[in-house]
Design an enzyme around this catalytic site. Structure first.
Site, PDB file in Angstrom:
ATOM      1  N   LYS A  47      59.097  53.775  26.021  1.00 57.59           N
ATOM      2  CA  LYS A  47      60.508  53.085  26.749  1.00 57.59           C
ATOM      3  C   LYS A  47      61.578  52.233  25.573  1.00 57.59           C
ATOM      4  O   LYS A  47      60.871  51.679  24.730  1.00 57.59           O
ATOM      5  CB  LYS A  47      59.606  51.622  27.856  1.00 57.59           C
ATOM      6  CG  LYS A  47      60.603  51.334  28.798  1.00 57.59           C
ATOM      7  CD  LYS A  47      59.761  50.412  29.355  1.00 57.59           C
ATOM      8  CE  LYS A  47      60.288  49.700  30.656  1.00 57.59           C
ATOM      9  NZ  LYS A  47      59.104  48.582  31.156  1.00 57.59           N
TER      10      LYS A  47
HETATM   11  O1  G3P Z   1      59.797  46.411  34.306  1.00 54.92           O
HETATM   12  C1  G3P Z   1      60.669  45.488  33.772  1.00 54.92           C
HETATM   13  C2  G3P Z   1      60.546  43.673  34.454  1.00 54.92           C
HETATM   14  O2  G3P Z   1      59.257  43.733  34.681  1.00 54.92           O
HETATM   15  C3  G3P Z   1      60.752  42.469  34.432  1.00 54.92           C
HETATM   16  O3  G3P Z   1      60.636  41.904  35.242  1.00 54.92           O
HETATM   17  O4  G3P Z   1      60.068  39.410  36.954  1.00 54.92           O
HETATM   18  O5  G3P Z   1      60.005  39.681  34.192  1.00 54.92           O
HETATM   19  O6  G3P Z   1      62.651  40.491  36.169  1.00 54.92           O
HETATM   20  P1  G3P Z   1      61.566  40.452  35.656  1.00 54.92           P
END
Ligand code: G3P
Length: 219
Positions: free
Chosen positions: A83
């Site tokens: 990634k």
């Molecule tokens: O895969 C990326 C994701 O985990 C981000 O999620 O909830 O941290 O915006 P968040």
């Protein structure tokens, strides 16, 4: 539609993948920071549990560093997807890693032009973050429908992975739009299967069956 789990917690992955319906895993440095074990050990454990793609993120911000890290990460298991962040150096790294036969998930996508750049660079997956767009008062899911349309217009094969999902409505909308993948935090994954009417209905079936048995009409 593919469901990935968005977590680095091996216990959650073990529990939720037992149903055989987890298609892959996404991790990121923030998720890994919550776990006590060394990152490499976590990736090894996850790859032993899940056959599908497991995203492992680089932390370098220059192309050479990302390529070096990506090559090391890809040696952990054949299902590792590297990634890289959606920055200039990240897109340069996508090209080099792709030439090595290493698949890349380009993360932190927040606009259609960024997604086009990721596809043109040769990304295997692009990850638009819907929840973080919602957080700043824009409609995150609009970005998913726009990217879907543009990728269709030009035949880009890069898969659209809806990231930063916060609730089941994000998943329903992603499925309506035709996103390839939704990556779900463990709590959202658990909530998708549940419906109160299923539980009530099952209980009623079982109660009626018991009553009929007691009344002697069933063996
Ligand atoms: O895969 C990326 C994701 O985990 C981000 O999620 O909830 O941290 O915006 P968040």
């Amino acid at each position: 539609m593919k469901f990935f789990l968005d977590t680095a917690n091996v216990d959650d992955i073990r529990e939720l993948s037992a149903m055989g319906l987890v298609d892959g895993i996404t991790t990121n440095p923030s998720l890994l920071a919550k776990e006590p074990a060394p990152d490499r050990e976590i990736y090894e454990q996850i790859c032993a549990l899940v056959e599908g793609p497991v995203s492992a993120e680089v932390v370098s911000t220059d192309c050479d560093g990302m390529v070096r890290e990506g090559r090391e990460l890809s040696k952990i298991a054949p299902n590792i997807i590297v990634k890289c962040p959606l920055i200039e150096e990240g897109l340069k790294a996508v090209r080099v890693l792709k030439e090595d036969g290493i698949r890349v998930n380009v993360t932190l996508c927040f606009s259609v032009p960024q997604a086009i750049f990721a596809a043109k660079a040769g990304a295997y997956i692009v990850s638009p973050f819907v929840g973080r767009l919602d957080d700043i008062g824009t409609e995150g899911m609009d970005l998913i429908s726009d990217i879907r349309l543009v990728f269709q217009n030009y035949g880009y094969e890069t898969e659209i992975l809806v990231a930063s999902i916060r609730h089941p409505l994000h998943v329903i909308e992603a499925a309506r739009i035709g996103a390839d993948i939704a990556t779900l935090p463990a709590n959202v994954y658990r909530s998708l299967l549940k419906h109160p009417l299923t539980d009530i209905g099952l209980q009623r079936f079982l109660d009626d069956h018991e009553k009929a048995k007691k009344a002697g009409s069933k063996s």
